[in-house]
Enzyme design. Structure first.
Site, PDB file in Angstrom:
ATOM      1  N   TYR A   1       0.862  -1.186   0.000  1.00  0.00           N
ATOM      2  CA  TYR A   1       0.000   0.000   0.000  1.00  0.00           C
ATOM      3  C   TYR A   1       0.897   1.234   0.000  1.00  0.00           C
ATOM      4  O   TYR A   1       1.592   1.504   0.982  1.00  0.00           O
ATOM      5  CB  TYR A   1      -0.893  -0.024   1.234  1.00  0.00           C
ATOM      6  CG  TYR A   1      -2.072   0.922   1.236  1.00  0.00           C
ATOM      7  CD1 TYR A   1      -2.285   1.853   0.224  1.00  0.00           C
ATOM      8  CD2 TYR A   1      -3.003   0.882   2.275  1.00  0.00           C
ATOM      9  CE1 TYR A   1      -3.362   2.711   0.243  1.00  0.00           C
ATOM     10  CE2 TYR A   1      -4.095   1.736   2.309  1.00  0.00           C
ATOM     11  CZ  TYR A   1      -4.273   2.650   1.290  1.00  0.00           C
ATOM     12  OH  TYR A   1      -5.352   3.486   1.316  1.00  0.00           O
TER      13      TYR A   1
ATOM     14  N   LYS B   1      -1.347  -1.152  -4.119  1.00  0.00           N
ATOM     15  CA  LYS B   1      -2.483  -0.241  -4.018  1.00  0.00           C
ATOM     16  C   LYS B   1      -1.941   1.163  -3.792  1.00  0.00           C
ATOM     17  O   LYS B   1      -1.105   1.373  -2.905  1.00  0.00           O
ATOM     18  CB  LYS B   1      -3.396  -0.652  -2.858  1.00  0.00           C
ATOM     19  CG  LYS B   1      -4.615   0.257  -2.685  1.00  0.00           C
ATOM     20  CD  LYS B   1      -5.418  -0.142  -1.455  1.00  0.00           C
ATOM     21  CE  LYS B   1      -6.609   0.815  -1.273  1.00  0.00           C
ATOM     22  NZ  LYS B   1      -7.332   0.570  -0.015  1.00  0.00           N
TER      23      LYS B   1
END
Length: 303
Positions: A135, A160
């Site tokens: 992330y 992400k």
């Protein structure tokens, strides 16, 4: 699992009772409500699910309930985070609970260089058989070169992005050659959908799916079929005003979602500190925004 992450991604909230403990029956209902909108996957106990305020026991219970109730309908991924050793504990717990993958949130307050971040994910991936999604956000911003290293780690399957630097993403996408699944993880991701699609990132996380699933599904369907009129109407009447409201107060990325559920008679309880519940005036504004979003759906396609 990664082949399923190509669409509208759902991030359930974590319901709490007024007395502070988990409300697992409400969580079961919340999951059923979200599944009706046909998300590609559900990410449990992540940012929208207030991961940072959960104990390991609570995290395990949420995953247990989610896996049992979703029953294979879509992949269930778990949030993990914190320093490497803490993230390892949550990742192993998620695997035992039956999760299909893990989204590893940034190690907040511990800012390391890109090579340190790579080692963080290397150790997590080595400790689990689950697919690991990195992330990029806040204290975890990668260089294109470090993402190339991530792509070579067995078990790291995706990135992400919640940072929003489109130039950086283009460079990452170019040098990795598509070896990592890339997800749009921006707050109010729908406002970035077109920009991310231009560099090959189509799947996105939708906090709106948690409290206004019909709006989230309508926007995604319009996005997929290239219906610019519907996208623009929803951006104008719902998503941009929602983004502006979110920017007024730290923590509203989560608090507004829970307020939206409560406004529509589907309360998931309060947020936990350090987050704060939405103020009365902002709650009234949110109610108007939700009403305007549903009015766009009622009006149907532009003639």
């Amino acid at each position: 699992m990664t082949s399923s992450l190509d669409g509208l991604l759902g991030f359930p909230v974590t319901p709490f009772r007024k007395t502070g403990e988990l409300d697992l029956p409400r969580f079961e209902t919340h999951l059923a409500e979200m599944l009706e909108a046909k998300p590609a996957a559900l990410f449990v106990a992540c940012g929208t699910g207030e991961f940072a305020s959960l104990t390991l026991t609570e995290h395990r219970e949420l995953l247990r309930v989610a896996v049992a109730n979703v029953d294979g309908a879509v992949p269930v991924l778990a949030g993990a985070g914190g320093g490497t050793q803490v993230a390892l504990e949550f990742t192993r717990s998620a695997e035992k609970a039956g999760a299909d993958g893990v989204l590893v949130l940034p190690p907040y307050l511990q800012v390391g260089p890109p090579e340190g971040l790579v080692e963080h994910y290397r150790q997590i991936a080595a400790a689990t058989g689950l697919g690991v999604i990195a992330y990029q956000r806040a204290t975890a911003v990668f260089t294109p070169e470090s993402v190339c290293e991530l792509a070579e780690i067995d078990g790291v399957v995706g990135l992400k992005d919640g940072h929003g630097d489109v130039e950086l993403l283009q460079r990452i996408h170019t040098v990795t050659g598509g070896r990592l699944l890339m997800l749009n993880g921006m707050p109010t991701a729908e406002t970035f959908a077109k920009a991310f699609r231009a560099i090959g990132v189509r799947a996105y996380s939708s906090a709106t799916l948690s409290f206004a699933p019909a709006i989230a599904r309508a926007f995604h369907d319009a996005f997929e079929r290239g219906d610019d009129d519907m996208q623009q109407a929803l951006l104008r009447e719902f998503y941009v005003p929602l983004t502006q409201l979110r920017h007024t107060t730290n923590g509203y990325a989560v608090a507004l979602v829970k307020a939206g559920l409560d406004i529509q008679g589907r309360s998931a309880g309060p947020v936990r500190p350090p987050l704060r519940d939405v103020s009365p005036e902002h709650r009234a504004e949110l109610a108007r925004i939700i009403e305007r979003g549903h009015a766009v759906l009622d009006a149907g396609p532009a003639k």
